[in-house]
Design an enzyme around this catalytic site. Sequence first.
Site, PDB file in Angstrom:
ATOM      1  N   SER A 142       0.843  -1.194   0.000  1.00 25.97           N
ATOM      2  CA  SER A 142       0.000   0.000   0.000  1.00 25.97           C
ATOM      3  C   SER A 142       0.886   1.255   0.000  1.00 25.97           C
ATOM      4  CB  SER A 142      -0.948  -0.049   1.197  1.00 25.97           C
ATOM      5  OG  SER A 142      -1.989   0.879   1.038  1.00 25.97           O
ATOM      6  N   ASP A 219     -10.084  -5.527  -3.102  1.00 26.09           N
ATOM      7  CA  ASP A 219      -9.442  -4.501  -2.282  1.00 26.09           C
ATOM      8  C   ASP A 219     -10.311  -3.246  -2.321  1.00 26.09           C
ATOM      9  OD1 ASP A 219      -7.807  -2.383  -1.386  1.00 26.09           O
ATOM     10  OD2 ASP A 219      -5.992  -3.431  -2.047  1.00 26.09           O
ATOM     11  N   HIS A 252      -7.310  -6.084   0.936  1.00 29.16           N
ATOM     12  CA  HIS A 252      -6.114  -5.257   1.206  1.00 29.16           C
ATOM     13  C   HIS A 252      -5.325  -5.747   2.424  1.00 29.16           C
ATOM     14  CE1 HIS A 252      -4.100  -1.465   0.192  1.00 29.16           C
ATOM     15  NE2 HIS A 252      -4.059  -1.130   1.460  1.00 29.16           N
TER      16      HIS A 252
END
Lengths: 273, 273
Positions: A142, A219, A252
Amino acid sequence: MKQLKSHKTFEGKTEFWSHESAATKTEMKFSTFIPNSEVKGCLIWLSGLTCTEENFITKAGAQKFLAEKNLMVIAPDTSPRGLNLHGEHDSYDFGSGAGFYLNATTPGYADHYKMDDYIVNDLYNVITNEFKVKNVSIFGHSMGGHGALVLGLRNPDKFKAVSAFSPIVHPSVSPWGMKAFNGYLGNDKSAWSAYDATELLMSGKKHPAKILVHQGLQDEFFAKELLTEHLREAAQKAGQEFEINLCEGYDHSYYFISTFMEVHVAHHAKYLN
Amino acid sequence: MKQLKSHKTFEGKTEFWSHESAATKTEMKFSTFIPNSEVKGCLIWLSGLTCTEENFITKAGAQKFLAEKNLMVIAPDTSPRGLNLHGEHDSYDFGSGAGFYLNATTPGYADHYKMDDYIVNDLYNVITNEFKVKNVSIFGHSMGGHGALVLGLRNPDKFKAVSAFSPIVHPSVSPWGMKAFNGYLGNDKSAWSAYDATELLMSGKKHPAKILVHQGLQDEFFAKELLTEHLREAAQKAGQEFEINLCEGYDHSYYFISTFMEVHVAHHAKYLN
């Protein structure tokens, strides 16, 4: 460099450390896993928003695969700590826990939020001088996937391989990135592209190794924040070798990361061994 | 039964659930991993002091090995929650987060702290009725290792295999166990042996499967609380098949557990498949 904790893991050692950083002018923490073998190389892991030096090393399940490949990992905290800058602790996506792996230039932040220098100089020197490991690569998740792509593309001589899970690939045009760049770099957007993987590729930066990306299609941040396809287009135009894996059903979380950790460690091993 | 979260993991699903327990008269939470295959059996994981339904499923790195063996796991919380019994929240080793997997008989606790019934009836029925899995086994860590040994020895027909990491093997004579038994069962020690693995073996209880134990030798609780050698002596006298692995350098943490998780999953797979 002070050792805070040590836990035997897969015959090697999971450890926690602190040291004084010249870049951030604060004490910084990081975790390591060091296999019980001659270490062939070191992966730097950059974590995402809200994380510390602890998330990766407890949740990613990397130790088994690192031990099998004779590799160590080093996972730093995601920002300076112990400060009280204006707005630093007001939100999860700016300031503490959200350093974005750049060198800030705005008042106050410019004095401490030098995470680019911290990773590329201070932490890199810990690897080569303290742990005596020469081959270094970089990966992350991320915000940390953004950091890995950017620092890898900017320093291809220092980082022999680059990979990312769910990276923010085009922060200049996505909400997390724009907020961070405004706060750390100011509103002159000409300064932003130096910390934007898509812009770096479009400006001619390349990495000699294949860039590996895994991105979950469930995600929640995929469409709005991560913009994976922007990286694909820029890499294609730039002639950058890459492999982007869009993973059906994955989100995620570290459950996703742990699933593909073996693939990423094997990817880095190819370039580090 | 209410699904709270679901994360794709190793092609299967890591999920979090809540349900009403008849045994504890509270809402209880648990986590599961269910592989993307025909499920051959289910391991119950019992966690240690201070844990919830989250520790194992995020830190033990079990999903990969479970997926490879077509097994699911279910990991319940370690006590009832949302109550305010006398002394329930005063210490880490009694009351909330410290249910000790027994049926309490002392005032107040007798109404809710029925963790034996909760595991052996309520949770077992969730596995067979909701998840439609017939072959069930049990394992755990520390207080949960005690729970696995005790509930396995008491219910060999229900639990086809038993294993433990760093179990409290003789709680009637160790500080954590004595405090818990006093608080949950009262000071008449004749009631304690029904929840003490060493005493159960000495009284003639046996399990048809080999009992597998891993114990770190750098575990800070080894000498005072866990008393692993008491289990060895009792199992030898009882003719209980067992394998106790004393692991040099390892401590009480999930780094230790993750290291030997593959061995434990393989052990259970032998009896569940």
